[in-house]
Design a protein around this motif. Structure first.
Motif, short mmCIF file in Angstrom:
data_model
loop_
_atom_site.label_atom_id
_atom_site.label_comp_id
_atom_site.label_asym_id
_atom_site.label_seq_id
_atom_site.Cartn_x
_atom_site.Cartn_y
_atom_site.Cartn_z
N ASN A 311 0.79 -1.23 0.00
CA ASN A 311 0.00 0.00 0.00
C ASN A 311 0.82 1.28 0.00
N GLY A 312 2.09 1.20 -0.40
CA GLY A 312 2.83 2.45 -0.42
C GLY A 312 4.30 2.31 -0.71
N LEU A 313 5.03 3.33 -0.32
CA LEU A 313 6.46 3.42 -0.60
C LEU A 313 7.11 4.12 0.58
N ILE A 314 8.30 3.68 0.94
CA ILE A 314 9.04 4.32 2.03
C ILE A 314 10.50 4.39 1.63
N THR A 315 11.21 5.36 2.19
CA THR A 315 12.60 5.59 1.77
C THR A 315 13.55 5.53 2.97
N PRO A 316 13.92 4.32 3.40
CA PRO A 316 14.92 4.21 4.47
C PRO A 316 16.24 4.82 4.02
N ILE A 317 17.03 5.27 4.99
CA ILE A 317 18.22 6.05 4.69
C ILE A 317 19.49 5.30 5.04
N VAL A 318 20.44 5.27 4.09
CA VAL A 318 21.79 4.80 4.36
C VAL A 318 22.61 6.05 4.65
N LYS A 319 22.94 6.25 5.92
CA LYS A 319 23.62 7.47 6.32
C LYS A 319 25.11 7.41 6.01
N ASP A 320 25.63 8.54 5.54
CA ASP A 320 27.05 8.68 5.20
C ASP A 320 27.51 7.52 4.30
N ALA A 321 26.72 7.27 3.26
CA ALA A 321 26.96 6.11 2.40
C ALA A 321 28.31 6.20 1.68
N GLY A 322 28.79 7.41 1.42
CA GLY A 322 30.06 7.54 0.72
C GLY A 322 31.24 7.03 1.52
N ALA A 323 31.11 7.03 2.85
CA ALA A 323 32.22 6.61 3.71
C ALA A 323 32.11 5.14 4.10
N LYS A 324 31.06 4.47 3.71
CA LYS A 324 30.85 3.08 4.12
C LYS A 324 31.29 2.10 3.05
N ALA A 325 31.81 0.96 3.49
CA ALA A 325 32.13 -0.11 2.55
C ALA A 325 30.83 -0.64 1.95
N MET A 326 30.90 -1.15 0.72
CA MET A 326 29.69 -1.66 0.08
C MET A 326 29.12 -2.85 0.83
N SER A 327 29.98 -3.62 1.50
CA SER A 327 29.47 -4.74 2.32
C SER A 327 28.61 -4.22 3.46
N LYS A 328 29.00 -3.10 4.05
CA LYS A 328 28.23 -2.48 5.13
C LYS A 328 26.91 -1.94 4.60
N ILE A 329 26.97 -1.31 3.44
CA ILE A 329 25.74 -0.81 2.81
C ILE A 329 24.78 -1.96 2.53
N SER A 330 25.31 -3.07 2.03
CA SER A 330 24.47 -4.23 1.73
C SER A 330 23.78 -4.76 2.97
N THR A 331 24.54 -4.89 4.06
CA THR A 331 23.97 -5.39 5.31
C THR A 331 22.90 -4.45 5.85
N GLU A 332 23.18 -3.15 5.82
CA GLU A 332 22.22 -2.16 6.31
C GLU A 332 20.94 -2.17 5.47
N MET A 333 21.08 -2.23 4.14
CA MET A 333 19.91 -2.17 3.28
C MET A 333 19.01 -3.39 3.47
N LYS A 334 19.58 -4.56 3.64
CA LYS A 334 18.75 -5.75 3.87
C LYS A 334 17.95 -5.58 5.15
N ASP A 335 18.59 -5.07 6.20
CA ASP A 335 17.90 -4.87 7.47
C ASP A 335 16.83 -3.79 7.35
#
Length: 437
Positions: A311-335
């Motif tokens: 029923n909608g759309l939401i935009t969770p935030i990856v904070k300071d994504a430029g400073a994070k390893a892609m593995s960290k971004i992947s783990t955060e996004m799944k959660d």
């Protein structure tokens, strides 16, 4: 002394919410920290904890009640030693009491028509017998649902006897009205004054097609309002580039092989989040926000990622994504994505962000233009990667190519700066070792 339990503000911007579910009932004892209710905001369903100890004496707002203003008294708590039976419900706020909430479920609200300046015509023999309906000034007293049914059936409320309190016309009166209660035919003068085509609201139209009416959720109302404001108030400029993905896909395969023992699997989207964040760091003129007579310039890139939920759309935030390893971004996004679909995100996890990314490539969409998520000033729209003819080293070859379109708030970002961001984004994706450095 009884304690008023008020509708809480579960986010800095929350003004009202839906009391989705009570987890306690009258007579239950609660302690500080106990979960009392589930409250639906415009983005998520959140748990409401008790802050005082006592016994639930009254529940003033029933579960399922929508549009409960922040600060409205939703229940009354009897303190230790007080007899629940001796405690009166505390009033306050804008919500209707529980009994009124039941009435709302029975009769759906609809805007009342403008009162007619001319007196109502006298009843004809076919109309329901009885005294004329009670009026408030020149306005006939009728429930919103009765008015809507009368409009759909072409009935004249002035010819219908009301059986409700103070002669109020209710649903049953309209449904039982005889055909003689139909509104009189318009005069020649009225016909001339009437518009050629009358536009009725959707709920009042007789579609002649089987359908059902689904009330908008708080989230859908917010999406409708915010995106309408965005398209009406934000001057969008769109810039599109075609990007070769072969090198990025090759790097992704190598990284996933190395990360497999850790149980991490990078998606293309994870890598594009990193690429957008790095691009914003390199082109800070696009990492901004229009603020009336000033401009906000951000020192880091927090990327809001569009996630589709029921029923909608939401935009969770990856904070300071430029400073994070892609593995960290992947783990955060799944959660974040999992908790977003369960309605369990905290407000700070989806409110804010300096730019957004929306990827519809998994649906096979080749290219699209996303609507800016205010108050942000840009959003990157990602299309599907597909095999296309592509010129490589002056020779026509087959390559995996995707189209990316940046939508920019032209009040804050000039076209040249937007073009520079798209250029840097393309370079980072086509030479992706820069994402690892």
């Amino acid at each position: 002394m009884p304690i008023a339990i008020q509708m809480p503000a579960l986010s800095p911007t929350m003004e009202e919410g839906t009391l989705a579910k009570w987890l306690v009932k009258v007579g239950d004892k609660v302690s500080s920290g106990d979960i009392m209710a589930e409250i639906e905001t415009d983005k998520a369903t959140m748990e409401f904890e008790a802050v005082d100890e006592g016994t639930i004496a009254h529940i003033q707002v029933e579960e399922g009640t929508e549009g409960v203003k922040v600060g409205t008294v939703i229940a009354t708590l009897a303190e230790e030693g007080e007899d629940v039976g001796d405690v009166d419900p505390i009033s306050g706020g804008d919500a209707a009491p529980a009994s009124a909430a039941k009435d709302e479920k029975t009769e759906e609200a609809a805007p009342a028509p403008s009162p007619s300046p001319s007196p109502a015509p006298a009843p004809e023999p076919e109309a329901s017998a009885g005294p004329a309906p009670t009026k408030d000034g020149d306005r006939i007293i009728a429930s919103p649902l009765a008015r809507r049914i009368a409009e759909q059936k072409g009935l004249d409320l002035a010819r219908i006897k009301g059986t409700g309190p103070n002669g109020r016309i209710v649903k049953a009166d309209v449904e039982s009205a005889k055909p003689g209660a139909a509104a009189p035919a318009p005069t020649a003068t009225e016909k001339e004054a009437a518009p050629a085509v009358e536009q009725k609201p959707a709920e009042a139209q007789d579609f002649g097609i089987p359908h059902e009416v689904e009330k908008l959720s708080g989230m859908r109302k917010t999406i409708a309002r915010r995106l309408t404001e965005s398209k009406q108030q934000v001057p969008h400029i769109y810039l599109t580039v075609d990007i070769r993905l072969d090198a990025l896909l090759k790097l992704r395969g190598e990284l996933n092989q190395a990360l497999e023992p850790q149980g991490i699997k990078l998606s293309v989207n994870d890598m594009l989040i990193k690429a957008l964040a790095k691009s914003l760091e390199q082109v800070p003129a696009c990492n901004v926000q229009f603020a009336g007579d000033s401009m906000l310039k951000f020192e880091r890139a927090d990327i809001s990622v569009a996630v589709s939920i029921p029923n909608g759309l939401i935009t969770p935030i990856v904070k300071d994504a430029g400073a994070k390893a892609m593995s960290k971004i992947s783990t955060e996004m799944k959660d974040l994505a999992t908790r977003a679909k369960d309605g369990k995100l905290a407000p700070e996890e989806y409110q804010g962000g300096t730019a957004s990314l929306s990827n519809m490539g998994m649906f096979g969409i080749k290219q699209f233009e996303a609507v800016i998520n205010p108050p942000q000033a840009m959003i990157m729209a990602i299309g599907a990667g597909e095999k296309r003819p592509y010129v490589v080293d002056d020779a026509l070859q087959i390559a995996t190519v995707m189209s990316a379109t940046g939508s920019f708030d032209h009040r804050a970002i000039d076209g040249a700066d937007g073009a520079q961001l798209m250029k840097v984004f393309k370079e980072l994706v086509e030479a992706p070792l820069g994402l690892v450095a």
